[in-house]
Design an enzyme around this catalytic site. Sequence first.
Site, PDB file in Angstrom:
ATOM      1  N   CYS A   8      40.627  81.231 -20.825  1.00  0.00           N
ATOM      2  CA  CYS A   8      41.728  81.043 -20.122  1.00  0.00           C
ATOM      3  C   CYS A   8      42.583  82.616 -19.984  1.00  0.00           C
ATOM      4  CB  CYS A   8      42.608  79.893 -20.530  1.00  0.00           C
ATOM      5  SG  CYS A   8      41.765  78.657 -21.352  1.00  0.00           S
ATOM      6  N   ARG A  14      33.705  78.567 -31.371  1.00  0.00           N
ATOM      7  CA  ARG A  14      34.710  77.590 -31.984  1.00  0.00           C
ATOM      8  C   ARG A  14      33.993  77.263 -33.542  1.00  0.00           C
ATOM      9  NH1 ARG A  14      36.216  73.874 -26.967  1.00  0.00           N
ATOM     10  NH2 ARG A  14      36.725  75.527 -25.534  1.00  0.00           N
ATOM     11  N   LYS A  22      44.936  65.870 -18.884  1.00  0.00           N
ATOM     12  CA  LYS A  22      43.545  66.294 -18.215  1.00  0.00           C
ATOM     13  C   LYS A  22      42.619  65.004 -18.108  1.00  0.00           C
ATOM     14  CE  LYS A  22      41.670  66.816 -22.891  1.00  0.00           C
ATOM     15  NZ  LYS A  22      40.695  67.366 -23.728  1.00  0.00           N
ATOM     16  N   ASP A  36      32.933  77.671 -16.851  1.00  0.00           N
ATOM     17  CA  ASP A  36      34.446  77.714 -16.887  1.00  0.00           C
ATOM     18  C   ASP A  36      34.822  77.878 -15.585  1.00  0.00           C
ATOM     19  OD1 ASP A  36      36.537  76.922 -17.901  1.00  0.00           O
ATOM     20  OD2 ASP A  36      37.049  78.782 -19.261  1.00  0.00           O
ATOM     21  N   HIS A  78      42.597  74.044 -15.466  1.00  0.00           N
ATOM     22  CA  HIS A  78      41.160  74.453 -15.939  1.00  0.00           C
ATOM     23  C   HIS A  78      40.211  73.616 -15.743  1.00  0.00           C
ATOM     24  CE1 HIS A  78      43.669  76.651 -19.209  1.00  0.00           C
ATOM     25  NE2 HIS A  78      44.597  75.971 -18.564  1.00  0.00           N
ATOM     26  N   HIS A  81      39.113  78.845 -13.465  1.00  0.00           N
ATOM     27  CA  HIS A  81      40.572  78.417 -13.544  1.00  0.00           C
ATOM     28  C   HIS A  81      40.883  78.394 -12.126  1.00  0.00           C
ATOM     29  CE1 HIS A  81      39.777  79.512 -17.949  1.00  0.00           C
ATOM     30  NE2 HIS A  81      40.896  78.595 -17.855  1.00  0.00           N
ATOM     31  N   GLN A  91      30.378  78.332 -21.554  1.00  0.00           N
ATOM     32  CA  GLN A  91      30.923  77.269 -20.654  1.00  0.00           C
ATOM     33  C   GLN A  91      30.843  77.660 -19.321  1.00  0.00           C
ATOM     34  OE1 GLN A  91      35.008  77.764 -22.291  1.00  0.00           O
ATOM     35  NE2 GLN A  91      34.962  75.491 -22.575  1.00  0.00           N
TER      36      GLN A  91
HETATM   37 ZN   LIG Z   1      40.934  77.284 -19.529  1.00  0.00          ZN
END
Ligand SMILES: [Zn+2]
Length: 621
Positions: free
Chosen positions: A312, A341, A449, A361, A495, A363, A359
Amino acid sequence: MSSIEKIRHSLSHLLAMAVLEKFPKAKLGVGPVIENGFYYDFDFSADTCRLNTQINADNSHSHQRKSASNLRESAFGEEHLSQVERRMRELIKQNLIFKKELISYAEAKKLFKDQPYKLELIKELQKNKKPITIYKTLETVKGQKSIVKSQFTDLCAGPHVKSTKEINPDAFKLTKIAGAYWRGNEKNKMLTRIYGVAFETKSELDEYLKKLENAQKCDHRVLGEQLELFMFDEEIGKGLPLLLPKGYFIRRQLENYIYELERRNDYFHVLTPILAKEDLYKKSGHLAHYKDDMYAPIVIEDEKYYLKPMNCPHHHAIYKRQKRSYRDLPLRLAEFGHVHRFERSGVLTGLIRVRGFTQNDAHIYTDEENLEKEIINVIKLTEEVYKTFGIKDYWYRLSLPDFKNKEKFGDVKNKKIWERGSKILKKALKDSGHKFIEAIGEASFYGPKIDIQVKDVWGHEDTIGTVQVDYYSASRFNLFYTNKKGKEQPITIIHRAVMGAFERFMAFLLEKSCGALPLWLSPIQVEIINVGSAHRRYANFINQQLTTNNIRAHLSDENLTVSKRIREAEIQKIPYILVVGDKEVKNKTVNVRHYHRGIEGEIKINKLIEKIKTEIENKII
Ligand SMILES: [Zn+2]
Ligand SMILES: [Zn+2]
């Protein structure tokens, strides 16, 4: 406690009884009920030690042999499970009675004087001024009510079945042994844990064992090894998977697929570094809320850098690069973002729980006006993706904040705005016709979320995709846009991760298909088997034809028998096996065997190529 739980717990006492008969020096840990069964922890070291000294003290050959065999007996192993199980069945048939008694601390200490682990528990109960109850397992005289002798006594809060009559002796099984630290603390001694499963009926047990067998076969860790997809290396580190050529091939297919799809849905892909300076994570709130899940910092020229746990903040930097107007919105930035992580070694699980992963991912930077539409679009995109992979058994979880949890949500200033976000997420789920469950307190630290949940082959629940509303980062990172009136407004961020982590998604696909991936994802789509060397030229020709048509084929090893080669290709779960011999050479055909559909027989090569191409194009599952 339900009746099946009482049965399971009573079985754990019977397990301890049966083990103590064979290993009288064993020290008892605890024996609780777990999902589908029970376990009991034992410390067998007393027996082993005694026998060790016996060997050292005794030099006579014959005695030594005897002692050595005793020693083997003393360490509890898988081979003892069936003996103990048999003894438990005998005990059940004796119609033993469970009787509860309340005793004093002094009595308890005397009763369990040879059981150090029980003593520790008793002392703790005393410290907390909790009562001490024991359960006795009693034997009755035939036909009479009078009790003659106590067979076993355990420190226990209960409850239990009244009598072993309530236990079906054919509906339980001891499944495995494993090491377990006393009270789950790695500083304590490692005990031997014996696991069992139990049900009310034998058919339930059989069904469970069948499922278990399937889970063992379709566990992605087993398949990863068998199909040569990925590996782990202690020297490289725990939880850091290495994708082998075939595994990377699958990963690449997944990436290509989602990349194309996201492009068609107006996402723009970016690539950002895997680390960033400390200040960034102070600003993002990660160091305040997420530090335990992050790796320790790396110091470079007196500055601290952290491996990124999320993408992010990097994307926010890209957003901020230029002034944004409502006309530029929504802006969708996507990345196959490699994050790290810190997961404790105890929870690492193949590709499902890893320390480094990528990910899928993105945004989405949007104004409030478009927020709901964007969320619905993400849900639609998710559905399209899951449909392509034949994933049906997923469900939505609406994860909301729990403002009573001060530690996680304490610094939420504008609760109203969070509530609005929660409402929009809920509406998006309802409007797109989805059932969902609500989970209070599961929201992320930056907003509510939607999580998309699945179960792995063992029945463990996991999040595979997510859509999150963020009301937190705009002010922290000064992310604004100019609205229609020319006024600066804070941006709202979504996200989202449709496939979640590629690693976990791949694990899930492997388990779901038990390794027999759809044709378009299979690293090898066709195995060509020529019956003899006379057919080699023709096999080469077939191979060339397939390759020219972008079909991934492999020529089998001629040194093995045909049946062995077919079996090998089946173990590798290759979708198509083509056998070519005299007849096929003469007719310009191949003999087809499909992994799922079985023998399909002789077919002209051109026809087969067309068929395979159509199946690939349509992503047939
Ligand atoms: Zn994010
Ligand atoms: Zn008990």
